[in-house]
Write an enzyme that holds these catalytic residues in place. Structure first.
Site, short mmCIF file in Angstrom:
data_model
loop_
_atom_site.label_atom_id
_atom_site.label_comp_id
_atom_site.label_asym_id
_atom_site.label_seq_id
_atom_site.Cartn_x
_atom_site.Cartn_y
_atom_site.Cartn_z
N PRO A 21 0.74 -1.22 0.03
CA PRO A 21 0.16 0.09 -0.06
C PRO A 21 0.95 1.14 0.11
O PRO A 21 2.01 1.42 0.59
CB PRO A 21 -0.86 -0.08 1.33
CG PRO A 21 -0.01 -0.98 2.13
CD PRO A 21 0.69 -1.91 1.09
N HIS A 22 0.38 2.22 -0.72
CA HIS A 22 1.10 3.47 -0.97
C HIS A 22 0.24 4.48 -1.44
O HIS A 22 -0.79 4.23 -1.99
CB HIS A 22 2.45 3.55 -1.81
CG HIS A 22 2.05 2.80 -3.00
ND1 HIS A 22 1.80 1.59 -3.25
CD2 HIS A 22 2.18 3.43 -4.37
CE1 HIS A 22 1.76 1.28 -4.75
NE2 HIS A 22 1.81 2.62 -5.27
N GLY A 23 0.56 5.80 -1.36
CA GLY A 23 -0.40 6.69 -1.98
C GLY A 23 -0.31 7.22 -3.47
O GLY A 23 0.67 6.42 -4.18
#
Length: 144
Positions: free
Chosen positions: A63-65
């Protein structure tokens, strides 16, 4: 992997399972505690996940932006959490959740290093067999 991107406090092992949202929240909280992201990075992760899944295969989610939310990133860092009970990532089984915050263009390099590490079944098995966060941390430093 350098100790400034991943510290021992950013590596955890949980015996049970959690939801995808709970796993993402923990990843964001670890990155925030490390001083790498603002409190709104979790929202950025959720926006990314709504656009495209960060499930990578081989029991891994990263998960990352989004690029549009890069203002929530203060510094480059990783969080690394192993959930021995697994995480249901939209129907995909996940054991390892690696949160990534990359300052500038560094997120691509971090993503590719993690993907490469998880392409080796023997390495994944070693990470799965680690008995403590300390052992897992030392393995990650040695393998990266």
């Amino acid at each position: 992997m350098t100790r400034d991107i991943l510290g021992l406090g950013q590596v955890r092992i949980h015996a049970g399972s959690v939801s995808r949202i709970e796993a993402m929240k923990e990843a964001a909280e670890i990155l925030e505690a490390a001083g790498a992201v603002t409190a709104s990075y979790f929202d950025a992760m959720q926006q990314r996940e709504a656009t495209i899944s960060t499930y990578m295969g081989n029991e891994l989610a990263i998960p990352h932006g989004l690029n549009e939310t890069k203002g929530t990133i203060l510094d480059s860092a990783l969080s690394f959490v192993r959930y021995d009970g697994g995480v249901d990532w939209d129907g995909n089984p996940v054991t390892f959740v690696v949160g990534i915050a990359g300052k500038g263009g560094e997120h691509i390099q971090l993503l590719s290093h993690i993907a490469l590490l998880f392409s080796d079944e023997d390495d994944v098995e070693k990470l799965r067999a680690a008995q403590s966060p300390e052992e897992l941390y030392e393995l990650l430093l040695a393998m990266y």
